[in-house]
Write a protein that holds these residues in place. Structure first.
Motif, PDB file in Angstrom:
ATOM      1  N   ALA A   1       0.856  -1.192   0.000  1.00 38.17           N
ATOM      2  CA  ALA A   1       0.000   0.000   0.000  1.00 38.17           C
ATOM      3  C   ALA A   1       0.896   1.248   0.000  1.00 38.17           C
ATOM      4  CB  ALA A   1      -0.974  -0.017   1.161  1.00 38.17           C
ATOM      5  N   ASP A   2       0.832   2.076   1.045  1.00 39.72           N
ATOM      6  CA  ASP A   2       1.645   3.288   1.075  1.00 39.72           C
ATOM      7  C   ASP A   2       2.888   3.149   1.951  1.00 39.72           C
ATOM      8  OD1 ASP A   2       0.246   3.113   3.418  1.00 39.72           O
ATOM      9  OD2 ASP A   2      -0.192   5.245   3.566  1.00 39.72           O
ATOM     10  N   ASP A   3       3.176   1.949   2.426  1.00 39.05           N
ATOM     11  CA  ASP A   3       4.396   1.691   3.197  1.00 39.05           C
ATOM     12  C   ASP A   3       5.397   0.974   2.296  1.00 39.05           C
ATOM     13  OD1 ASP A   3       3.414   2.764   5.595  1.00 39.05           O
ATOM     14  OD2 ASP A   3       2.377   0.900   6.070  1.00 39.05           O
ATOM     15  N   PHE A   4       6.623   1.460   2.269  1.00 41.55           N
ATOM     16  CA  PHE A   4       7.617   0.792   1.427  1.00 41.55           C
ATOM     17  C   PHE A   4       9.000   0.892   2.051  1.00 41.55           C
ATOM     18  CE2 PHE A   4       7.062   5.121  -0.203  1.00 41.55           C
ATOM     19  CZ  PHE A   4       8.366   5.604  -0.244  1.00 41.55           C
TER      20      PHE A   4
ATOM     21  N   LEU B   1       7.040  13.089   1.031  1.00 41.07           N
ATOM     22  CA  LEU B   1       7.598  12.020   1.857  1.00 41.07           C
ATOM     23  C   LEU B   1       7.591  12.459   3.313  1.00 41.07           C
ATOM     24  CD1 LEU B   1       8.914   9.204   1.409  1.00 41.07           C
ATOM     25  CD2 LEU B   1      11.119  10.354   1.483  1.00 41.07           C
ATOM     26  N   SER B   2       7.020  11.636   4.175  1.00 39.81           N
ATOM     27  CA  SER B   2       6.948  11.963   5.596  1.00 39.81           C
ATOM     28  C   SER B   2       8.335  11.848   6.225  1.00 39.81           C
ATOM     29  CB  SER B   2       5.974  11.020   6.319  1.00 39.81           C
ATOM     30  OG  SER B   2       6.008  11.236   7.710  1.00 39.81           O
ATOM     31  N   GLU B   3       8.862  12.996   6.705  1.00 40.42           N
ATOM     32  CA  GLU B   3      10.177  12.997   7.326  1.00 40.42           C
ATOM     33  C   GLU B   3      10.160  12.272   8.663  1.00 40.42           C
ATOM     34  OE1 GLU B   3      12.894  13.914   5.958  1.00 40.42           O
ATOM     35  OE2 GLU B   3      11.991  14.749   4.132  1.00 40.42           O
ATOM     36  N   GLU B   4       9.016  12.285   9.348  1.00 43.05           N
ATOM     37  CA  GLU B   4       8.920  11.637  10.655  1.00 43.05           C
ATOM     38  C   GLU B   4       9.007  10.119  10.536  1.00 43.05           C
ATOM     39  OE1 GLU B   4       5.299  12.937  12.380  1.00 43.05           O
ATOM     40  OE2 GLU B   4       5.944  15.020  12.612  1.00 43.05           O
ATOM     41  N   LYS B   5       8.424   9.568   9.469  1.00 41.92           N
ATOM     42  CA  LYS B   5       8.394   8.119   9.298  1.00 41.92           C
ATOM     43  C   LYS B   5       9.528   7.598   8.427  1.00 41.92           C
ATOM     44  CE  LYS B   5       3.354   7.872   9.812  1.00 41.92           C
ATOM     45  NZ  LYS B   5       2.080   7.428   9.195  1.00 41.92           N
ATOM     46  N   THR B   6      10.290   8.497   7.814  1.00 41.89           N
ATOM     47  CA  THR B   6      11.377   8.078   6.943  1.00 41.89           C
ATOM     48  C   THR B   6      12.647   7.888   7.763  1.00 41.89           C
ATOM     49  OG1 THR B   6      10.421   9.300   5.094  1.00 41.89           O
ATOM     50  CG2 THR B   6      12.729   8.644   4.907  1.00 41.89           C
TER      51      THR B   6
END
Length: 319
Positions: free
Chosen positions: A66-69, A98-103
């Motif tokens: 989905a949107d997680d990679f 791109l989410s900086e918190e989750k990257t």
């Protein structure tokens, strides 16, 4: 995907009981349409990344749900200077960022969490385990179910608790989970003992053990009940450590179960399942009512007679 078509699709409404309901608020986070939209939007990201690098030399791999990679590469510099800018540009063209918190960019020896599991390399061995956050979540859910069941019958508690435990165990059954299963079982047993002590404050430990922990083997929290036919049977809390660990066989990256050309591939994939069966299950099949042996099963399904090496060879294109 064409933005105009997507916009019209989202505002098309839906029919129920021959009545049209408008959709003006968009799709909710976590809704059933969210994964579909993510797949439509992010389709082509892997190909874009592969064009920007030399896959074999740079050891670049891409895995998406989905949107997680996750993107892996040979060096941190390659990810920061080449891969990340490509992903950022790809998302900007589609109105996303791109989410900086989750990257997170990290070394595989330190590990990372993905879809509730921790991927980490210990020396030369890569192990995938349930993430600590996932373990905490399932224990908290179990604690809530037990807390909600105060003053209720043990049967009600078991029926509320089992779906949580069974679902979590089945999700993680393909990775290195056995020790964690035992640890979760230990904590669940302690919670259930506390529940029983609270419900029967004037009873002795021996009485509580006979009342709630004797119907099933291994002192499992259990209860004698009657089924619809009036027969007595044991209802017990699901023990995670009883879950059979079955290693997942990777799916070929471009394979599609709805493509007629891949029907034979998926038919043979189902035959690969024999590689994951423990010896005890094979003996159980041989001793069953049908008295089937591994030889007779193999004779009836000749396509299943494939070696482990051949199976691995056919999965070389897997992500």
């Amino acid at each position: 995907m064409d933005k105009k078509v997507l916009h019209q699709w989202l505002q098309a409404g839906f029919m129920e009981n021959q009545r049209l309901f408008p959709t003006t608020l968009g799709t909710p986070q976590g809704g059933i349409a969210s994964p579909v939209l993510a797949n439509l939007t992010l389709d082509g990201l892997e190909e874009t990344i592969r064009k920007a690098v030399k896959v074999r030399r740079d050891k670049v791999n891409f895995v998406r749900y989905a949107d997680d990679f996750v993107v892996t590469a040979a060096s941190r510099e390659l990810l920061e200077q080449t891969v990340k800018p490509v992903i950022t540009s790809f998302l900007q063209e589609r109105g996303l960022r791109l989410s900086e918190e989750k990257t997170v960019i990290t070394h595989i020896a330190q590990g990372f969490n993905f879809l509730g599991q921790q991927v980490r390399k210990y020396g030369k061995k890569l192990l995938i385990k349930p993430a600590r956050s996932s373990v905490r979540n399932v224990l908290e859910k179990a604690r809530e179910r037990i807390r909600e069941s105060r003053g209720m019958k043990a049967e009600v508690l078991i029926r509320k608790l089992n779906p949580v435990l069974r679902g979590w165990a089945q999700y993680h059954r393909n990775v290195v989970s056995k020790k964690i299963y035992h640890r979760v079982d230990f904590h669940i047993q302690k919670m259930l003992w506390s529940w029983a002590r609270r419900e029967h404050q004037k009873k002795t430990n021996g009485w509580i053990g006979r009342r709630h922990f004797s119907a099933a083997e291994k002192a499992q929290f259990s209860e004698w009940i009657e089924d619809r036919e009036g027969k007595r049977r044991v209802l017990k809390v699901y023990r995670l450590s009883d879950t059979i660990i079955e290693r997942h066989i990777k799916v070929r990256g471009e394979a599609n179960p709805y493509d007629p050309e891949d029907v034979e591939y998926f038919k043979k994939r189902r035959c690969f399942a024999w590689r994951t069966y423990p010896a005890g299950n094979i003996r159980a099949v041989a001793a069953g009512k049908g008295k089937k042996t591994s030889e007779t099963l193999s004779d009836k399904t000749p396509d299943c007679r494939i070696t482990s090496a051949e199976a691995d060879l056919r999965e070389t294109r897997a992500v």
